[in-house]
Design an enzyme around this catalytic site. Structure first.
Site, PDB file in Angstrom:
ATOM      1  N   LYS A   1       1.355   0.420  15.039  1.00  0.00           N
ATOM      2  CA  LYS A   1       2.867   0.456  15.465  1.00  0.00           C
ATOM      3  C   LYS A   1       3.348  -0.978  16.266  1.00  0.00           C
ATOM      4  O   LYS A   1       4.684  -1.032  16.266  1.00  0.00           O
ATOM      5  CB  LYS A   1       3.514   1.758  16.259  1.00  0.00           C
TER       6      LYS A   1
ATOM      7  N   HIS B   1       0.914  -1.186  -0.083  1.00  0.00           N
ATOM      8  CA  HIS B   1      -0.101  -0.007   0.008  1.00  0.00           C
ATOM      9  C   HIS B   1       0.876   1.423  -0.032  1.00  0.00           C
ATOM     10  O   HIS B   1       1.501   1.411   0.894  1.00  0.00           O
ATOM     11  CB  HIS B   1      -0.987   0.006   1.372  1.00  0.00           C
TER      12      HIS B   1
ATOM     13  N   TYR C   1      -9.070   5.421   7.366  1.00  0.00           N
ATOM     14  CA  TYR C   1      -9.186   5.907   8.905  1.00  0.00           C
ATOM     15  C   TYR C   1     -10.325   6.952   9.058  1.00  0.00           C
ATOM     16  O   TYR C   1     -10.042   8.115   8.356  1.00  0.00           O
ATOM     17  CB  TYR C   1      -7.914   6.454   9.235  1.00  0.00           C
TER      18      TYR C   1
ATOM     19  N   TYR D   1       3.901   7.079   9.469  1.00  0.00           N
ATOM     20  CA  TYR D   1       3.242   6.037   9.093  1.00  0.00           C
ATOM     21  C   TYR D   1       3.918   4.825   8.479  1.00  0.00           C
ATOM     22  O   TYR D   1       3.825   3.635   9.079  1.00  0.00           O
ATOM     23  CB  TYR D   1       1.829   6.179   8.281  1.00  0.00           C
TER      24      TYR D   1
ATOM     25  N   PRO E   1      -3.707   0.937  18.924  1.00  0.00           N
ATOM     26  CA  PRO E   1      -3.561   0.262  17.378  1.00  0.00           C
ATOM     27  C   PRO E   1      -3.733   1.400  16.236  1.00  0.00           C
ATOM     28  O   PRO E   1      -3.298   1.127  15.267  1.00  0.00           O
ATOM     29  CB  PRO E   1      -4.503  -0.638  17.264  1.00  0.00           C
TER      30      PRO E   1
HETATM   31  P1  RFL Z   1       2.287 -10.967  22.085  1.00  0.00           P
HETATM   32  O1  RFL Z   1       1.713 -11.155  20.528  1.00  0.00           O
HETATM   33  O2  RFL Z   1       1.071 -10.763  23.100  1.00  0.00           O
HETATM   34  O3  RFL Z   1       2.918 -12.597  22.440  1.00  0.00           O
HETATM   35  C1  RFL Z   1       3.365 -12.943  23.769  1.00  0.00           C
HETATM   36  C2  RFL Z   1       3.176 -14.354  23.891  1.00  0.00           C
HETATM   37  O4  RFL Z   1       3.794 -14.724  25.142  1.00  0.00           O
HETATM   38  C3  RFL Z   1       2.865 -15.663  25.913  1.00  0.00           C
HETATM   39  N1  RFL Z   1       3.015 -15.608  27.345  1.00  0.00           N
HETATM   40  C4  RFL Z   1       3.711 -16.635  28.102  1.00  0.00           C
HETATM   41  N2  RFL Z   1       4.335 -17.480  27.730  1.00  0.00           N
HETATM   42  C5  RFL Z   1       4.910 -18.293  28.779  1.00  0.00           C
HETATM   43  N3  RFL Z   1       4.774 -17.927  29.997  1.00  0.00           N
HETATM   44  C6  RFL Z   1       3.870 -16.695  30.463  1.00  0.00           C
HETATM   45  N4  RFL Z   1       3.895 -16.602  31.727  1.00  0.00           N
HETATM   46  C7  RFL Z   1       3.451 -15.978  29.514  1.00  0.00           C
HETATM   47  N5  RFL Z   1       2.680 -14.918  29.398  1.00  0.00           N
HETATM   48  C8  RFL Z   1       2.357 -14.561  28.098  1.00  0.00           C
HETATM   49  C9  RFL Z   1       1.454 -15.270  25.316  1.00  0.00           C
HETATM   50  O5  RFL Z   1       0.538 -16.342  25.488  1.00  0.00           O
HETATM   51  C10 RFL Z   1       1.857 -14.977  23.790  1.00  0.00           C
HETATM   52  O6  RFL Z   1       1.789 -16.045  22.965  1.00  0.00           O
HETATM   53  O7  RFL Z   1       3.391 -10.168  21.998  1.00  0.00           O
HETATM   54  P2  RFL Z   1       4.716  -9.956  21.005  1.00  0.00           P
HETATM   55  O8  RFL Z   1       5.254 -11.034  20.583  1.00  0.00           O
HETATM   56  O9  RFL Z   1       5.430  -8.818  21.848  1.00  0.00           O
HETATM   57  O10 RFL Z   1       4.021  -9.202  19.813  1.00  0.00           O
HETATM   58  C11 RFL Z   1       3.251  -7.867  20.021  1.00  0.00           C
HETATM   59  C12 RFL Z   1       2.298  -7.838  18.821  1.00  0.00           C
HETATM   60  O11 RFL Z   1       1.277  -8.849  19.018  1.00  0.00           O
HETATM   61  C13 RFL Z   1       1.175  -6.606  18.968  1.00  0.00           C
HETATM   62  O12 RFL Z   1       2.194  -5.307  19.282  1.00  0.00           O
HETATM   63  C14 RFL Z   1       0.428  -6.114  17.570  1.00  0.00           C
HETATM   64  O13 RFL Z   1      -0.393  -7.091  17.788  1.00  0.00           O
HETATM   65  C15 RFL Z   1      -0.368  -4.731  17.960  1.00  0.00           C
HETATM   66  N6  RFL Z   1      -1.073  -4.450  17.020  1.00  0.00           N
HETATM   67  C16 RFL Z   1      -0.531  -4.050  15.747  1.00  0.00           C
HETATM   68  N7  RFL Z   1       0.669  -3.867  15.529  1.00  0.00           N
HETATM   69  C17 RFL Z   1       0.910  -3.795  14.196  1.00  0.00           C
HETATM   70  O14 RFL Z   1       2.500  -3.306  14.133  1.00  0.00           O
HETATM   71  N8  RFL Z   1       0.153  -3.111  13.313  1.00  0.00           N
HETATM   72  C18 RFL Z   1      -0.903  -3.318  13.424  1.00  0.00           C
HETATM   73  O15 RFL Z   1      -1.782  -3.186  12.360  1.00  0.00           O
HETATM   74  C19 RFL Z   1      -1.525  -3.683  14.777  1.00  0.00           C
HETATM   75  N9  RFL Z   1      -2.916  -3.821  14.884  1.00  0.00           N
HETATM   76  C20 RFL Z   1      -2.577  -4.677  17.077  1.00  0.00           C
HETATM   77  C21 RFL Z   1      -3.297  -4.223  16.063  1.00  0.00           C
HETATM   78  C22 RFL Z   1      -3.037  -5.216  18.427  1.00  0.00           C
HETATM   79  C23 RFL Z   1      -4.181  -5.288  18.462  1.00  0.00           C
HETATM   80  N10 RFL Z   1      -4.900  -5.635  19.696  1.00  0.00           N
HETATM   81  C24 RFL Z   1      -5.842  -6.563  19.972  1.00  0.00           C
HETATM   82  C25 RFL Z   1      -4.246  -5.200  20.973  1.00  0.00           C
HETATM   83  C26 RFL Z   1      -4.705  -4.648  16.145  1.00  0.00           C
HETATM   84  C27 RFL Z   1      -5.167  -4.654  17.310  1.00  0.00           C
HETATM   85  C28 RFL Z   1      -6.632  -5.018  17.573  1.00  0.00           C
HETATM   86  C1  PHB Z   2      -5.439  -4.074  11.040  1.00  0.00           C
HETATM   87  O1  PHB Z   2      -5.803  -4.444   9.937  1.00  0.00           O
HETATM   88  O2  PHB Z   2      -5.737  -5.022  11.964  1.00  0.00           O
HETATM   89  C2  PHB Z   2      -4.962  -2.628  11.299  1.00  0.00           C
HETATM   90  C3  PHB Z   2      -4.468  -2.041  10.463  1.00  0.00           C
HETATM   91  C4  PHB Z   2      -4.272  -0.348  10.754  1.00  0.00           C
HETATM   92  C5  PHB Z   2      -4.210  -0.110  12.039  1.00  0.00           C
HETATM   93  C6  PHB Z   2      -4.706  -1.138  13.176  1.00  0.00           C
HETATM   94  C7  PHB Z   2      -4.947  -2.283  12.751  1.00  0.00           C
HETATM   95  O3  PHB Z   2      -3.771   1.062  12.509  1.00  0.00           O
END
Ligand code: RFL
Ligand code: PHB
Length: 420
Positions: A323, A98, A227, A411, A319
């Site tokens: 980032k 994109h 957005y 971004y 989110p």
């Molecule tokens: P995770 O993915 O939370 O993984 C951590 C893992 O550790 C395990 N764990 C344990 N294991 C052993 N012993 C314990 N005591 C433990 N406690 C926990 C867990 O089960 C899990 O498997 O962290 P990690 O690896 O640092 O990854 C981070 C990302 O997941 C997170 O930053 C992103 O998902 C955030 N995020 C987005 N980031 C982007 O860069 N681009 C996006 O478009 C974006 N969209 C989002 C998002 C996060 C969202 N939510 C739900 C918070 C959209 C949403 C809605």
């Molecule tokens: C997503 O596709 O889950 C998504 C995309 C952009 C954002 C946050 C989440 O800023």
């Protein structure tokens, strides 16, 4: 002894251990990684490429980890790292490039041409689930050890040269002796919680709303992301592929996902879009629906002796701006480089500067995510004048080239050496 069933589980295990009948095992590795999310798996892969041994312990099953629908947008730095880890093939085939996104406000859409404004930079739309699956497959293909469903994971002695991680599985107590512990265990993990209270400082802002997300096998409403700032609240139209859409709505924190039927979701989304998008929106049954709270959170420092925090274990961004995963990937880049230098060049320089280098980048992304969240969401407590300020700022951003460039360059992600 009283009836064993009346004893708490942990005490029972301890007693069995004292009696000498709990099976125990001890393994040795160079790096014990706690958490098999994207941070832990990517770190494991980069270390493996450099010939460094690591064991990952994860408290959930692999299927559970894959079922969490989260990020969707990857910055170039993250794409490059996945290539470096040797897991980029499917991403390049299936990911969508994109070069821009739309800002919708006062009922009209305006495109931010990221590619033009940043001298040719883009982002890639490729779901976190797929990134995780690619990393899991590569780890399995290389025969590298991951312990899923590890219970009661604990970290010990990381202030010494001989840290340990212990966990329980199948009624057995296991010990991993290691040189370093990588805390990649997310926001609710055990590693940050184990850092000495007098050595850690936490910064936090919790927002008074959440995001209700829906995944559906319907074509995206638009070929790029939208957005939307509407008086009814924020909305985001995102996607996973040309046939799978991901949509979000700002909802009160008190809302429960069960209150939101698919019909109610689509009706509310339509209300927050412009007439053209409303007309093009294809609806269908949701295949996932969840509510995520929004917070800004940073831990300082990110190193405690021989234990390092990376990814969501150390910081959370709201989110808006996508980032979180990208920041996790850059932490892992700095951490893997530091550990590789430790073994190959016998220097602790990277380890000593890990926290500082990460935090500089993290605070920049925190600032951008907070600003973008504040600009796009509805804050009833700010009254009508709050909406007017947002409209005026958005109007400035789209009509000023410097304004548009500022949002575009943040971004797509600031370069790794920004400000050095
Ligand atoms: P995770 O993915 O939370 O993984 C951590 C893992 O550790 C395990 N764990 C344990 N294991 C052993 N012993 C314990 N005591 C433990 N406690 C926990 C867990 O089960 C899990 O498997 O962290 P990690 O690896 O640092 O990854 C981070 C990302 O997941 C997170 O930053 C992103 O998902 C955030 N995020 C987005 N980031 C982007 O860069 N681009 C996006 O478009 C974006 N969209 C989002 C998002 C996060 C969202 N939510 C739900 C918070 C959209 C949403 C809605
Ligand atoms: C997503 O596709 O889950 C998504 C995309 C952009 C954002 C946050 C989440 O800023």
């Amino acid at each position: 002894m009283p009836d064993g069933q009346a004893l708490p589980k942990l005490a029972f295990i301890v007693l069995r251990q004292l009696n000498g009948d709990t099976p125990m095992s001890t393994t040795r590795t160079q790096v014990a990684i706690v958490g098999a999310g994207p941070s832990g798996l990517l770190l494991g892969q980069l270390l493996h490429k450099a010939g460094i041994d690591a064991i990952i312990v994860e408290r959930q099953t692999g299927d559970y980890v894959l079922s969490r629908i989260r990020a969707g947008v990857l910055e170039q730095v993250c794409i490059d790292l996945l290539d470096e880890a040797g897991v980029g093939q499917r991403m390049h085939k299936e990911g969508l490039i994109h070069g821009g996104f739309d800002l919708l406000f006062k009922g009209a859409r305006h495109r931010i041409d990221m590619n033009k404004l940043t001298g040719g930079k883009n982002v890639m739309v490729y779901g976190q689930t797929e990134v995780t699956r690619d990393l899991m497959d590569a780890r399995q293909a290389a025969g590298l050890p991951t312990v899923y469903e590890a219970g009661n994971v604990q970290v010990h002695d990381f202030d010494s040269q001989k840290p340990r991680v212990t966990y329980e599985k199948n009624g057995q107590l296991h010990t991993i002796e290691c040189d370093f512990i990588a805390g990649c265990d997310g926001f609710h993990g055990v590693c940050r919680a184990s850092a000495p209270k007098n050595a850690i400082k936490e910064f936090e802002k919790v927002y008074p709303f959440g995001w209700l997300g829906v995944l559906s096998d319907t074509p995206p409403v638009h070929h790029e992301l939208i957005y939307a700032n509407s008086p009814r609240g924020f909305a985001l139209c995102s996607q996973r592929s040309e046939t799978r859409s991901r949509y979000y709505l700002q909802v009160p924190l008190t809302d429960k996902v069960e209150q939101w039927s698919d019909e109610a979701f689509w009706a509310e989304l339509r209300n927050r879009l412009d007439p053209e998008a409303r007309e093009h929106l294809v609806t269908g049954p949701s295949i996932e629906k969840s509510i995520a709270p929004l917070r800004s959170f940073v831990t300082e420092p990110m190193r405690f002796g021989r234990m390092f925090l990376a990814g969501d274990a150390a910081h959370i961004v709201p989110p808006t701006g996508a980032k979180g995963l990208n920041l996790a990937a850059t932490d892992v880049k700095y951490l893997s480089n530091a550990i590789i230098e430790f073994y190959q060049d016998k220097t602790e320089a990277g380890i000593d500067t890990y926290s500082e280098r990460c935090l500089r980048r993290i605070w920049r992304a925190e600032r951008f995510s907070w600003w973008f969240t504040s600009l796009m969401h509805n804050f009833p407590e700010n009254g009508e004048i709050g909406q007017k300020f947002q409209d005026a700022e958005l109007d400035y951003l789209i009509h000023s080239e410097s304004g548009s460039r500022t949002i575009a360059e943040n971004y797509v992600g600031l370069p790794l050496d920004f400000g050095d």
